[in-house]
Design a protein around this motif. Sequence first.
Motif, mmCIF file in Angstrom:
data_model
loop_
_atom_site.group_PDB
_atom_site.id
_atom_site.type_symbol
_atom_site.label_atom_id
_atom_site.label_comp_id
_atom_site.label_asym_id
_atom_site.label_seq_id
_atom_site.Cartn_x
_atom_site.Cartn_y
_atom_site.Cartn_z
ATOM 1 N N ASP B 213 -31.684 -19.098 145.819
ATOM 2 C CA ASP B 213 -32.417 -19.753 144.724
ATOM 3 C C ASP B 213 -32.460 -18.914 143.447
ATOM 4 O O ASP B 213 -32.559 -19.446 142.363
ATOM 5 N N TYR B 214 -32.394 -17.568 143.597
ATOM 6 C CA TYR B 214 -32.548 -16.774 142.386
ATOM 7 C C TYR B 214 -31.364 -16.948 141.445
ATOM 8 O O TYR B 214 -31.477 -16.729 140.240
ATOM 9 N N ILE B 215 -30.226 -17.352 141.983
ATOM 10 C CA ILE B 215 -29.073 -17.639 141.135
ATOM 11 C C ILE B 215 -29.389 -18.880 140.284
ATOM 12 O O ILE B 215 -29.090 -18.928 139.090
ATOM 13 N N ARG B 216 -30.022 -19.858 140.927
ATOM 14 C CA ARG B 216 -30.396 -21.063 140.190
ATOM 15 C C ARG B 216 -31.407 -20.735 139.092
ATOM 16 O O ARG B 216 -31.317 -21.232 137.972
ATOM 17 N N LEU B 217 -32.356 -19.861 139.441
ATOM 18 C CA LEU B 217 -33.350 -19.484 138.432
ATOM 19 C C LEU B 217 -32.680 -18.750 137.271
ATOM 20 O O LEU B 217 -33.016 -18.967 136.109
ATOM 21 N N ALA B 218 -31.712 -17.891 137.600
ATOM 22 C CA ALA B 218 -31.005 -17.163 136.545
ATOM 23 C C ALA B 218 -30.295 -18.134 135.613
ATOM 24 O O ALA B 218 -30.295 -17.966 134.396
ATOM 25 N N ARG B 219 -29.724 -19.192 136.193
ATOM 26 C CA ARG B 219 -29.079 -20.199 135.346
ATOM 27 C C ARG B 219 -30.127 -20.938 134.531
ATOM 28 O O ARG B 219 -29.901 -21.262 133.364
ATOM 29 N N ALA B 220 -31.278 -21.202 135.163
ATOM 30 C CA ALA B 220 -32.337 -21.921 134.446
ATOM 31 C C ALA B 220 -32.885 -21.104 133.293
ATOM 32 O O ALA B 220 -33.453 -21.640 132.351
ATOM 33 N N LYS B 221 -32.708 -19.771 133.365
ATOM 34 C CA LYS B 221 -33.142 -18.935 132.249
ATOM 35 C C LYS B 221 -32.204 -19.077 131.061
ATOM 36 O O LYS B 221 -32.518 -18.615 129.967
ATOM 37 N N GLY B 222 -31.035 -19.649 131.304
ATOM 38 C CA GLY B 222 -30.078 -19.809 130.225
ATOM 39 C C GLY B 222 -28.965 -18.792 130.233
ATOM 40 O O GLY B 222 -28.210 -18.684 129.274
ATOM 41 N N LEU B 223 -28.857 -18.030 131.328
ATOM 42 C CA LEU B 223 -27.768 -17.057 131.401
ATOM 43 C C LEU B 223 -26.432 -17.785 131.534
ATOM 44 O O LEU B 223 -26.356 -18.838 132.154
ATOM 45 N N SER B 224 -25.398 -17.181 130.978
ATOM 46 C CA SER B 224 -24.070 -17.747 131.156
ATOM 47 C C SER B 224 -23.603 -17.422 132.567
ATOM 48 O O SER B 224 -24.173 -16.567 133.235
ATOM 49 N N GLU B 225 -22.563 -18.124 133.015
ATOM 50 C CA GLU B 225 -22.045 -17.870 134.358
ATOM 51 C C GLU B 225 -21.681 -16.398 134.523
ATOM 52 O O GLU B 225 -21.911 -15.791 135.557
ATOM 53 N N ARG B 226 -21.106 -15.849 133.460
ATOM 54 C CA ARG B 226 -20.727 -14.450 133.488
ATOM 55 C C ARG B 226 -21.954 -13.554 133.622
ATOM 56 O O ARG B 226 -21.977 -12.599 134.386
ATOM 57 N N GLY B 227 -23.007 -13.932 132.876
ATOM 58 C CA GLY B 227 -24.251 -13.172 132.950
ATOM 59 C C GLY B 227 -24.858 -13.242 134.340
ATOM 60 O O GLY B 227 -25.331 -12.240 134.873
ATOM 61 N N VAL B 228 -24.839 -14.433 134.920
ATOM 62 C CA VAL B 228 -25.366 -14.605 136.270
ATOM 63 C C VAL B 228 -24.622 -13.678 137.224
ATOM 64 O O VAL B 228 -25.204 -12.991 138.061
ATOM 65 N N LEU B 229 -23.311 -13.669 137.042
ATOM 66 C CA LEU B 229 -22.447 -12.865 137.899
ATOM 67 C C LEU B 229 -22.749 -11.383 137.771
ATOM 68 O O LEU B 229 -22.991 -10.676 138.746
ATOM 69 N N MET B 230 -22.728 -10.920 136.524
ATOM 70 C CA MET B 230 -22.820 -9.481 136.296
ATOM 71 C C MET B 230 -24.237 -8.967 136.552
ATOM 72 O O MET B 230 -24.413 -7.914 137.127
ATOM 73 N N ARG B 231 -25.231 -9.742 136.135
ATOM 74 C CA ARG B 231 -26.591 -9.196 136.199
ATOM 75 C C ARG B 231 -27.283 -9.468 137.528
ATOM 76 O O ARG B 231 -28.219 -8.773 137.880
ATOM 77 N N SER C 100 -41.014 -18.944 145.661
ATOM 78 C CA SER C 100 -40.966 -17.807 144.748
ATOM 79 C C SER C 100 -40.263 -16.615 145.360
ATOM 80 O O SER C 100 -39.731 -15.771 144.652
ATOM 81 N N LEU C 101 -40.246 -16.524 146.692
ATOM 82 C CA LEU C 101 -39.598 -15.357 147.293
ATOM 83 C C LEU C 101 -38.091 -15.422 147.089
ATOM 84 O O LEU C 101 -37.462 -14.453 146.688
ATOM 85 N N SER C 102 -37.494 -16.584 147.339
ATOM 86 C CA SER C 102 -36.042 -16.646 147.204
ATOM 87 C C SER C 102 -35.625 -16.896 145.763
ATOM 88 O O SER C 102 -34.482 -16.675 145.408
ATOM 89 N N SER C 103 -36.554 -17.322 144.921
ATOM 90 C CA SER C 103 -36.167 -17.604 143.543
ATOM 91 C C SER C 103 -36.185 -16.375 142.643
ATOM 92 O O SER C 103 -35.698 -16.433 141.520
ATOM 93 N N LEU C 104 -36.777 -15.308 143.118
ATOM 94 C CA LEU C 104 -36.748 -14.089 142.311
ATOM 95 C C LEU C 104 -35.693 -13.160 142.883
ATOM 96 O O LEU C 104 -35.518 -13.078 144.101
ATOM 97 N N ASN C 105 -34.984 -12.494 141.995
ATOM 98 C CA ASN C 105 -33.939 -11.574 142.438
ATOM 99 C C ASN C 105 -34.580 -10.397 143.170
ATOM 100 O O ASN C 105 -35.404 -9.690 142.593
ATOM 101 N N PRO C 106 -34.209 -10.188 144.435
ATOM 102 C CA PRO C 106 -34.902 -9.173 145.232
ATOM 103 C C PRO C 106 -34.676 -7.740 144.754
ATOM 104 O O PRO C 106 -35.461 -6.863 145.092
ATOM 105 N N THR C 107 -33.628 -7.506 144.004
ATOM 106 C CA THR C 107 -33.320 -6.120 143.647
ATOM 107 C C THR C 107 -33.601 -5.805 142.185
ATOM 108 O O THR C 107 -33.125 -4.805 141.672
ATOM 109 N N LYS C 108 -34.313 -6.678 141.495
ATOM 110 C CA LYS C 108 -34.693 -6.367 140.114
ATOM 111 C C LYS C 108 -36.203 -6.335 139.996
ATOM 112 O O LYS C 108 -36.889 -7.154 140.621
ATOM 113 N N SER C 109 -36.715 -5.446 139.177
ATOM 114 C CA SER C 109 -38.164 -5.372 139.025
ATOM 115 C C SER C 109 -38.655 -6.615 138.310
ATOM 116 O O SER C 109 -37.906 -7.254 137.560
ATOM 117 N N ILE C 110 -39.905 -6.966 138.533
ATOM 118 C CA ILE C 110 -40.395 -8.212 137.954
ATOM 119 C C ILE C 110 -40.456 -8.119 136.431
ATOM 120 O O ILE C 110 -40.257 -9.103 135.740
#
Lengths: 322, 316, 709
Positions: B213-231, C100-110
């Motif tokens: 899910d965090y990949i989806r959230l990263a996209r929802a933040k507006g990151l580009s695919e490349r940004g999602v990948l790298m960050r 919220s657990l899976s939606s946050l990146n586990p290896t980055k600080s909040i």
Amino acid sequence: MADSQQIEPLIGEQMEGAMLGPAPSGGLHQLVPDGGEVYVTSSGWRLAWREYASNRLALIALALLVLVVLFCFVGPIFYHSNQTLSNPLAQTEPPSGAHLLGTDQNGFDELGRLMLGGQSALEIGAYASLVAIVIGTLYGAIAGLVGGVLDAVLMRFVDVLLSIPFLIVVLVLATKYSGTVLDISLVLGIFSWLVPSRLVRGEVLTLRTRDFVIAAQTMGATRRRVIFRHLIPNAMSVTIVNITFLIADSILALALLGFIGFGLQFPNTSWGDMLGNAQTYVTNGQWWLVYPVGGLLVVVVLCFNIIGDALRDAVDVRLQRR
Amino acid sequence: MIGYIIRRLLTAVIVVIGVAAITFAMLHYVAPSPVYIVLGTKATHRAIEVWNRQHGYDRPEIIQFLSYLNNLIHLNFGYAYKFSQPVSALFRENAGRSAYLSGTALVLSLIIALPLGIVQAVKRNSPGDYAATAVNFTLYSMPSFFLGLILIQLLALDLGWFPPGVSDTVTSTLSAITHPRQLFLPIITLALLNVAAFSRYMRSAALDELAQDYIRLARAKGLSERGVLMRHLLRNASLSTITLVGLSVPSLLAGNLLIEILFNYPGLGLLFYNGLTNLDYNVMIAYTLLGAILTVLGNLLADITIAAADPRVRLG
Amino acid sequence: MPTPALKVHDLTTEIQLSRATVHAVGNVDLEIGEGETLGLVGESGSGKSILGLSILGLLPGGGHVTGGSIKLYDRELVGMKPRELREIRGNEIAMIFQDSLSSLNPTKSIGEQVAEPVRLHRGASRKEALDRALEVLELVGLPRPRERLSDYPHQLSGGLRQRVMIAIALACEPKVLLADEPTTALDVTIQAQILKVLDDLEQRLGMATLLVTHDMGVVAGRSRRINVMYAGRIVETAPSEELFTAMRHPYTQSLLGSIPRLESDASKPLLSIPGLPPDLTNPPAGCRFAARCRFATDQCRAQEPPLTGSGEHFFACWNPVDGPAVITVSKPAAGAAPAAAVAASVISEPAPAPAAAPAATNGSAPLLELVNVVREYPVTAGALLKRKVNSVKAVSNVSLYVNPGESFGLVGESGCGKTSLGKLIVGIEKPDAGQVKVRGEELFKKRGGELRTARRVVQMMFQDPYGSLDPRMRVRSILREPMQVQGIGSAKEQDQRVRELLGEVGLPVNALERYPHEFSGGQRQRIALARALVLEPKIMVADEPVSALDVSIRSQVLNLMKRLQSEHGMASIVISHDLAVVKYLSDRIGVMYLGRLVELGTGDDIYRRAAHPYTEALIKTIPVPDPAVEKAKADVGIRGELPSPIDPPSGCRFRTRCPLAQEICSQQEPPMRRFGPSHQAACHFPLQTPEPETAATNGAGASAAPSLS
């Protein structure tokens, strides 16, 4: 999915208590069963097979494998060649009408030799994986079921054995034990059970905490029943998937053994042994002694790997389908 | 952290002693004494007995094992009768060349495999992914020496770009480094085999992470695919690969074995091969032990790296 | 009328699978104005989440918007270049997800994660972005935000993580906020806190909010309008008050009628919607609800109804209803039994249900009795030698009793020890101290055949409908197994019994030869219920029996459980986090908090005369599907987080979150005190006046000493 299966009438009218006041006309008679219809799909294994069959690559791999097995075991009935007495007059002949794939340095017909070598390679693969899976399943199941100190001791032992590189152990043992199909199978099998034992143990440990196992306990099921009716059948899929990978690995290891020079007693042979002098053949340009047997070996190992992957996916789907 | 490493090291020592016992027992079973190398297979019964007594091979196995352990602590691996040298000296001489071969191949394969696996996962089910998967699968299903043979045929015999084997002029580690053309084929063969295993693993690790899910959230933040990948993806997907690399250290050793034999490259693998065919007791046991120690160290290193890189892992 | 912040018109979204196309969302219209909250209610699979993801262009693989338009003010989002859309995401439209657990990146600080959108959209420096992150984290009420900036998600509790997720969404002050089940994964007391945060922010920031949820209670008080979705279609849309009081679509009516409510009379069965939602890869031609609708006519099955209506109220139905359902008891035979059982509970002395009468004549010995039960799970450390470093205090000193035929409910938040208590009762786990007595005997004192026979008395039903049935056994074998294990009946008799039971739980006979994976969640729970009934147990323990099910399926199973419970005359223990579910099913209720039983009483004791501040707060925090009630709620109930069960607070465990706590609460564990015939609570400062007698000994008050022949 909407098979036009007739839903059999229910036993007893199942209208739950609550209803709306005045029911409008034509209201009730056509309602679905209270619990909803059961969409008929198919049995568990059939579903797994359908999932497997939908993987075209896996079907090709299976077909190819069947062909190779037929080639090795049925082929000699139609394609006769002398594989017991060497023929010094026909050494390393290139492919010709008489010998479709040429002859090797002992004058054996290479095509016939491929069949013979394939038989022992497949046999060794099957036996070795069988030995490994039987030991591994029992060992892992015992560790997982008994638990506690025994589990810790058993698994530490596996850790120790796993830290000795497989190939090196096999080579060391092969210096004393090689020559027959049984010897090589045992040498390979006896050090291949470690990974399956870990997998089975892990599976048993997770299964033990599953609700359906707890349910069986609450109904008073004996330990034996829980193990044989619930745990083992459910852990089987891991085992079955693992067998295919074990066969693939065993055949690969066999090739390495052959290359280093530990193989079957002459004039018996396996694909591994046939690659023993491959380096010389390549340098001498005797390609027919290297690429047919090497290619066949790679194809078989590849098929087993593909089938294993597809099986794993299919079994996963069957169990996780919701 | 320090406490954790110390505890892990202690466990590692116990495992190594266990491995030594098993190896010793196995070797003893296969070849109870190196006497035949020294006296030849035609030696008289009497002579064998005398030699065994002189060199302590008549003692109970447990005593022999303890004395071997004792020697081991003093870094004495015994005498290689076939080579007429102490094993430790032989190992010292060959280890550098093997490490060079393995190390270069490992680095090379990581540089190729990590990005390849991630790109495959991102572009999954594209023609490129299928092609790469097919190549990977085939390489993965190939005996290492067979790949070597194919490369020899193609690049050495047919095209003549590289020598088919390592020439005798490569005698020291330094000369191995200064003759890149000589070592091209063995390194490439080894690297390709690793690429197959690593990228396959990396692809599935990246696929697992991509489904999170965090990949989806990263996209929802507006990151580009490349940004999602790298960050986000790269680091999390690489975590599992660290374990794989740690675990593959020993398989590099075994991979070396075949490649060194095939290309006639004087490393530890070739040494073991010669020891094996001559049943040179001490060389066999030392090489096996080395493999085990590398495995244990590889595991340890991987665990420590993971612990350092993944905030979720608590050292316990 | 001003331009709405978000306007969706005639949106259709499809998901292409390998062999089929899911028609997930069809012809949906909606509008949200600035500062307005729009509720979107539907069950799982109704397409409500897909709708949210369509707006952001974040559809899963194979998903496409195939028609319609989505406008942010006057900008069209459908067909927009990915690059432009990215500039809108997280900046002008932000989204909050469920887990919220899976939606946050586990290896980055909040801190980094909250700062990320700021750096991305505002071009802020790392320092500036972190400052902004701090600001937003403070805004969403994360305690001590500065210290937590460098924390990782796994170090925070679920409620705090959800706050972080909200902070990420708000970091760039979006104009539109999409909240997809923002509180579903949380406990009720934490849910109330998070909803409060959302309410406050919305007013302060003037965002347009789309609140997507399955919970009618959650939307009731906080959205002006509500859209109800069913099988990819919006079936009804109306202002909140109107929707709850004057709904026109039968689905809305049934949905609201099927929710168990605290204030309603538990003797009335819930309205239930039979059957399952349609398969969206092959949706029916007419109205998608027709197959489950009581009012469906041939027209409904043939022709899809358009969205019609007037003013602000629209619905898609050929035969609309008029307002909430009037529930009558349809089947005297089925209805009478539960009514009798409930009648018994109103007389606060728990009387045995009719069917259990013979057992009760032996004197009023409790069927099940727990005396000072303790269960602690060791926390170990060390790789090689596991040494116990601490323990999780799952169940601490719990005493209770259950009479024959009585239904007892156990309620509490996650981690309160209710599931462990259930396992202790069925004898899967052994208490570390205290006794669990069934008919006066301890299960763990028995061995072999005796133990096996004793196990017939207590059976269990589990939460996860997917894990509780052996995936490799056919339904026939699953239902026969208890009889085989116990050696009851011949094969033919067993088969006969299995068929009977299948009928009782409302499944067709052709289910016998099927495997569990071929059933829906609700159907599986029916099978699990049947399995629990096979041995005719005297007590059935049901652990969260309906919490994995959708609302419409939930009421089916609840009604079924209630009916069978009384028909079989067995006692039951229903364990749930949902007080309304427990109240619906139970005569008496126990409230647990952090391993302790804090209050015991009848449903009315608990709901109307709660003595423990925790019980009171729990009741207050439950979202009620009634806009008037929800809007009137002022405070959030309980502040703070659940303390760790490894190291629970001394004295009264609730004191850290209790508004009434004083010195004594931390020093002395409050004893159980009596407040009524069957009403007890453990609190130093109870909300009711205790009865003047000396502190009652737990459980024993209503029963004589257990005497069983």
